[in-house]
Design an enzyme around this catalytic site. Structure first.
Site, PDB file in Angstrom:
ATOM      1  N   HIS A 337       0.833  -1.207   0.000  1.00  0.00           N
ATOM      2  CA  HIS A 337       0.000   0.000   0.000  1.00  0.00           C
ATOM      3  C   HIS A 337       0.865   1.253   0.000  1.00  0.00           C
ATOM      4  CE1 HIS A 337      -3.161   2.822   1.624  1.00  0.00           C
ATOM      5  NE2 HIS A 337      -3.866   2.153   0.727  1.00  0.00           N
ATOM      6  N   CYS A 338       2.025   1.173   0.651  1.00  0.00           N
ATOM      7  CA  CYS A 338       2.906   2.333   0.789  1.00  0.00           C
ATOM      8  C   CYS A 338       3.549   2.760  -0.525  1.00  0.00           C
ATOM      9  CB  CYS A 338       4.015   2.041   1.798  1.00  0.00           C
ATOM     10  SG  CYS A 338       3.429   1.538   3.422  1.00  0.00           S
ATOM     11  N   ILE A 339       3.634   1.861  -1.494  1.00  0.00           N
ATOM     12  CA  ILE A 339       4.329   2.201  -2.744  1.00  0.00           C
ATOM     13  C   ILE A 339       3.355   2.458  -3.888  1.00  0.00           C
ATOM     14  CG2 ILE A 339       6.353   0.912  -1.989  1.00  0.00           C
ATOM     15  CD1 ILE A 339       5.681  -1.242  -4.048  1.00  0.00           C
TER      16      ILE A 339
END
Length: 346
Positions: A337-339
């Protein structure tokens, strides 16, 4: 000065249709400080991009001169553009996209300061990526003075947002801001009306446990649909997140959303591994990504991978669940999700 909410914009839930996904390509920096680490990270980012491309278009922002290398690993069908970058976490450096239900697209350009001006972080270029991507997408951009990142918010699309106290209220990001001031700014820029505050994130997201964000919510809890939240559950009492997750789950179960609904919590057990890279592991299946017709789920070559996949298949029976090994991504301080950053259809 107008705000997105006053102009009729709001952040739609991640499960609504997307126009595309935006990512950023890893380059030499303190996060990937060895050529082998960088090469491994590029392969991991490419694996995620290819998994998403099965479901929707993907555009990857690459540092100057790095797009050819990126395309070699990404393969056909994935677009690249070049822009100066410091790091590769598009969820946090990219814009938060909004729609108005009438064909309009907007983007929030939060103030970015390297996850609370952490000693290893660089953000001279990353602080400008949100406006750049918003412009490429044809969005109307609204700048906010609040230091915030995309991984620090999660919305249900119906007025409710999840936040963590150690992020938006932390002195490293927003000294002098009160809870009320933060909520006012968040609601004005997301079109939300109710904030559910969690006290903190997972243990591995704080110093001295390597690279971290000081408590992003998207590794702890996320809406699966209005009124339903998936939450990280650490069943092993030997891990400090056993107590953290118990507290978070209890708070969520006692909470109500913007429509007064009691939150239903779906507990997702953590992977069995307790330590990684010499620190408490913050491996979490919560840090997944919803794309058109798909769920891209963090995998850890762990016995609980299939348990988590089964939970998400039951939650999203109309979507294809794909596990992608995320251990390399987590070694850099985040997950799938962070990327990634979704651009909703408008």
């Amino acid at each position: 000065m107008s705000t997105p909410a006053a102009d009729g914009f709001r952040m739609p839930a991640e499960w609504t249709p997307h126009e595309r996904t935006w990512m950023a390509w890893p380059g030499p920096n303190p996060t990937f400080d060895h050529p082998d680490d960088l090469a491994e990270s590029c392969r991991a980012w490419a694996d995620v991009a290819r998994a998403i491309r099965r479901f929707e278009p993907v555009t990857v922002v690459c540092g100057p001169g790095r797009s050819a290398e990126a395309r070699d690993l990404l393969g056909p069908g994935i677009d690249t553009v070049e822009r100066d970058l410091d790091d590769a976490w598009m969820r946090d450096i990219g814009p938060t996209f909004l729609t108005d239900g009438k064909g309009g697209l907007a983007a929030v350009d939060w103030t970015f300061n390297g996850w609370g001006a952490q000693s290893w972080a660089r953000w001279e270029h990353d602080a400008k990526i949100a406006a750049y991507v918003g412009d490429l997408a044809g969005a109307k951009t609204y700048a906010s003075k609040l230091v915030n990142e995309g991984g620090a918010i999660h919305v249900d699309g119906e007025g409710t947002v999840l936040l963590t106290e150690t992020v938006q209220l932390g002195a490293e990001r927003n000294p002098g801001w009160t809870r009320e001031q933060v909520e006012t700014e968040i609601h004005a820029h997301l079109g939300t009306s109710k904030a559910i505050w969690l006290p903190r994130g997972l243990t591995g997201d704080y110093p001295p446990h390597g690279f971290g964000t000081l408590g992003h919510v998207d590794i702890v809890a996320a809406f699966a649909r209005p009124g339903v939240v998936v939450a990280h559950h650490q069943p092993d009492p030997a891990h400090p997140d056993h107590e953290v997750s118990k507290e978070v789950i209890g708070l969520l179960k006692a909470a109500t959303d913007a429509h007064g609904r009691r939150i239903e919590v779906v507990e997702v057990p953590a992977p069995t591994v307790l330590e990684a890279d010499g620190h408490w592991a913050d491996y979490s299946y919560i840090n997944h990504y919803l794309c058109n017709g798909g769920v891209v789920l963090c995998g850890f070559d762990d016995p609980r991978d299939e348990t988590a996949a089964g939970i998400f298949r039951r939650l999203f029976p109309e979507r294809t669940v794909t596990l992608v090994d995320a251990r390399t991504i987590f070694s850099g301080g985040g997950g799938i999700h962070c990327i990634t950053q979704q651009q909703p259809k408008n």
